[in-house]
Design a protein around this motif. Structure first.
Motif, PDB file in Angstrom:
ATOM      1  N   UNK A 167       1.020   2.538   6.081  1.00  0.00           N
ATOM      2  CA  UNK A 167      -0.076   3.399   6.854  1.00  0.00           C
ATOM      3  C   UNK A 167      -0.817   2.829   7.590  1.00  0.00           C
ATOM      4  N   UNK A 168      -1.214   1.670   7.480  1.00  0.00           N
ATOM      5  CA  UNK A 168      -1.992   0.667   8.604  1.00  0.00           C
ATOM      6  C   UNK A 168      -1.920  -0.646   8.274  1.00  0.00           C
ATOM      7  N   UNK A 169      -0.723  -1.259   8.243  1.00  0.00           N
ATOM      8  CA  UNK A 169      -0.346  -2.694   8.202  1.00  0.00           C
ATOM      9  C   UNK A 169      -0.958  -3.521   7.089  1.00  0.00           C
ATOM     10  N   UNK A 170      -1.277  -4.763   7.354  1.00  0.00           N
ATOM     11  CA  UNK A 170      -1.860  -5.476   6.322  1.00  0.00           C
ATOM     12  C   UNK A 170      -3.253  -5.168   6.015  1.00  0.00           C
ATOM     13  N   UNK A 171      -4.338  -4.682   6.893  1.00  0.00           N
ATOM     14  CA  UNK A 171      -5.291  -4.498   6.732  1.00  0.00           C
ATOM     15  C   UNK A 171      -5.198  -3.072   6.016  1.00  0.00           C
ATOM     16  N   UNK A 172      -4.496  -2.310   6.072  1.00  0.00           N
ATOM     17  CA  UNK A 172      -4.273  -1.045   5.230  1.00  0.00           C
ATOM     18  C   UNK A 172      -3.957  -1.453   3.862  1.00  0.00           C
ATOM     19  N   UNK A 173      -3.174  -2.417   3.688  1.00  0.00           N
ATOM     20  CA  UNK A 173      -2.516  -2.778   2.456  1.00  0.00           C
ATOM     21  C   UNK A 173      -3.993  -3.436   1.547  1.00  0.00           C
ATOM     22  N   UNK A 174      -4.790  -4.216   2.137  1.00  0.00           N
ATOM     23  CA  UNK A 174      -5.845  -4.783   1.653  1.00  0.00           C
ATOM     24  C   UNK A 174      -6.826  -3.723   1.265  1.00  0.00           C
ATOM     25  N   UNK A 175      -7.104  -2.796   1.979  1.00  0.00           N
ATOM     26  CA  UNK A 175      -7.989  -1.779   1.656  1.00  0.00           C
ATOM     27  C   UNK A 175      -7.559  -0.987   0.539  1.00  0.00           C
ATOM     28  N   UNK A 176      -6.408  -0.598   0.425  1.00  0.00           N
ATOM     29  CA  UNK A 176      -5.874   0.182  -0.583  1.00  0.00           C
ATOM     30  C   UNK A 176      -5.869  -0.672  -1.844  1.00  0.00           C
ATOM     31  N   UNK A 177      -5.377  -1.828  -2.001  1.00  0.00           N
ATOM     32  CA  UNK A 177      -5.532  -2.692  -3.162  1.00  0.00           C
ATOM     33  C   UNK A 177      -6.847  -2.673  -3.827  1.00  0.00           C
ATOM     34  N   UNK A 178      -7.783  -2.787  -2.919  1.00  0.00           N
ATOM     35  CA  UNK A 178      -9.132  -3.100  -3.558  1.00  0.00           C
ATOM     36  C   UNK A 178      -9.664  -1.522  -3.754  1.00  0.00           C
ATOM     37  N   UNK A 179      -9.269  -0.511  -3.014  1.00  0.00           N
ATOM     38  CA  UNK A 179      -9.707   0.769  -3.540  1.00  0.00           C
ATOM     39  C   UNK A 179      -9.349   1.255  -4.923  1.00  0.00           C
ATOM     40  N   UNK A 180      -8.014   0.588  -5.310  1.00  0.00           N
ATOM     41  CA  UNK A 180      -7.357   1.359  -6.428  1.00  0.00           C
ATOM     42  C   UNK A 180      -7.793   0.565  -7.464  1.00  0.00           C
ATOM     43  N   UNK A 181      -8.261  -0.758  -7.163  1.00  0.00           N
ATOM     44  CA  UNK A 181      -8.801  -1.722  -8.136  1.00  0.00           C
ATOM     45  C   UNK A 181     -10.168  -1.397  -8.770  1.00  0.00           C
ATOM     46  N   UNK A 182     -11.002  -1.147  -7.651  1.00  0.00           N
ATOM     47  CA  UNK A 182     -12.454  -0.964  -7.812  1.00  0.00           C
ATOM     48  C   UNK A 182     -13.160  -0.025  -8.943  1.00  0.00           C
TER      49      UNK A 182
END
Lengths: 174, 196
Positions: free
Chosen positions: B76-91
């Motif tokens: 969806x949004x490159x490396x920034x998107x992947x960082x945001x997604x993985x933090x969000x799923x773990x939080x």
């Protein structure tokens, strides 16, 4: 600082070799905990139980919990980041180079021989945990009953854990 | 980053936070909710790509939940998107577990709580055994796989060999078999062509 670095290394390893999801990781986590002498097996089983009852992936839940038990908040943060980091790096590489690098035939061939090992690791986890979890005949009955319930009725694991907790409380307290 | 991208990133965060918060029981349980959010609701991923990605991300180690979050976040949004997604799923997990962990030591001293866990531990063993059965029944077994299963189980239980070693050995076997097949078939087809 040493213990934080140790936690980071251990959980990075767990993330890096954690094929086949949370249950397969239990065996890896246990090996790391035993090698470092961080935690008793009973406490570990209790943490796995809580990790299953709370939302989210078992890998994060157990990393955060074990990290906290060993080194409080910094430990929880360190273990959680470490267990996620290999996924983060490798999947980003996969997403960028996927078309040119990965050969689906090779991936299939590797997974073909990896899956029996994953099952073996899960059996191993069940076996080593049972050495502590099965302490008398009654716990053997709970094991059989729970296995029957989840296998034949597909009841959600949370209900099975809750139920066996209530049974344990009633049986062992009175 | 413009405001449209910021909004998309925020939506991505919200989406994966929800997925992390509402799925119990690990990665595979997340897949239906993930499909609903990413494919049907936000239209970020096509249905066919979604199914292919699940198979693809399993070729990489790590919890299925992270792998999928990183992969689709990247989509969806490159490396920034992947960082945001993985933090969000773990939080959600991290916050809930920290809440429990803070009181666990005190609670686990109470006798009733200890008795509750005495009942829970065998059930955990049952759930783990079932996880093995569940994977096993979904595989097409051949002789080589059965031999590997028996050998790996015995070796890991009897000699408590580090699981990492077992994973690396089976990884090597899979690679060698693949290369052998490729080389062997190539040689065979060369011979066919020289006969003709």
């Amino acid at each position: 600082m040493d213990i934080l670095w140790g936690l980071f290394l251990s959980f990075f390893k767990i993330g890096l070799f954690g094929y086949g999801g949370g249950y397969a990781m239990i065996s890896l986590i246990q090996t790391e905990l035993m090698n470092n002498g961080w935690m008793s097996k009973e406490k570990f089983v209790d943490i796995i139980a809580i990790a299953q009852m709370t939302p989210g992936p078992i890998a994060v839940n157990s990393a955060t919990f074990i990290g906290y038990e060993i080194a409080s908040f910094p430990g929880a943060l360190m273990a959680t980041i470490a267990v996620i980091l290999p996924s983060f790096i490798l999947v980003n590489i996969l997403a960028i180079y996927m078309k040119s690098v990965t050969n689906p035939l090779m991936t299939n061939s590797i997974l073909h021989y990896l899956r029996p090992v994953i099952i073996a690791l899960i059996i191993n986890a069940a076996f080593t945990i049972s050495l502590d979890a099965i302490s008398d005949y009654f716990s053997l009955i709970i094991l059989g009953f729970s296995l029957f319930l989840i296998w034949k009725t597909k009841i959600h694991p949370i209900i099975i854990i809750t139920l066996s907790g209530i049974i344990g409380m009633v049986f062992y307290s009175f | 980053m413009n405001s449209k991208e910021k909004l998309k990133l925020l939506k991505l965060f919200g989406c994966f936070f929800k997925i992390g918060l509402f799925t119990f029981g690990g990665g595979f349980a997340m897949i239906p909710l993930m499909e609903k959010e990413l494919v049907n609701k936000h239209h970020w991923v096509k249905k066919r790509d979604f199914i292919n990605s699940i198979a693809l991300t399993q070729s990489v180690p790590g919890a299925i939940a992270f792998n999928l979050a990183v992969y689709f976040g990247h989509d969806v949004m490159g490396i920034v998107g992947s960082l945001v997604s993985v933090i969000a799923v773990a939080l959600p997990s991290v916050l809930i577990i920290l809440g429990i962990a803070m009181f666990f030591s005190t609670f686990s001293e109470i006798e009733i709580v200890q008795n509750i866990f005495k009942g829970i531990r065998p059930a955990v063993v049952a759930l783990i055994i079932y996880a093995a059965i569940n994977i096993a029944t979904h595989l097409k077994w051949d002789v080589a796989m059965i031999v590997i299963l028996i050998a790996a189980t015995l070796v890991s239980i009897l000699f408590s060999i580090n699981p990492i070693l077992l994973i690396m050995v089976s990884f090597a076997i899979g690679t060698i078999v693949f290369l052998y097949n490729k080389y062997y078939k190539k040689k065979k087809s060369d011979c066919n062509s020289c006969k003709n």
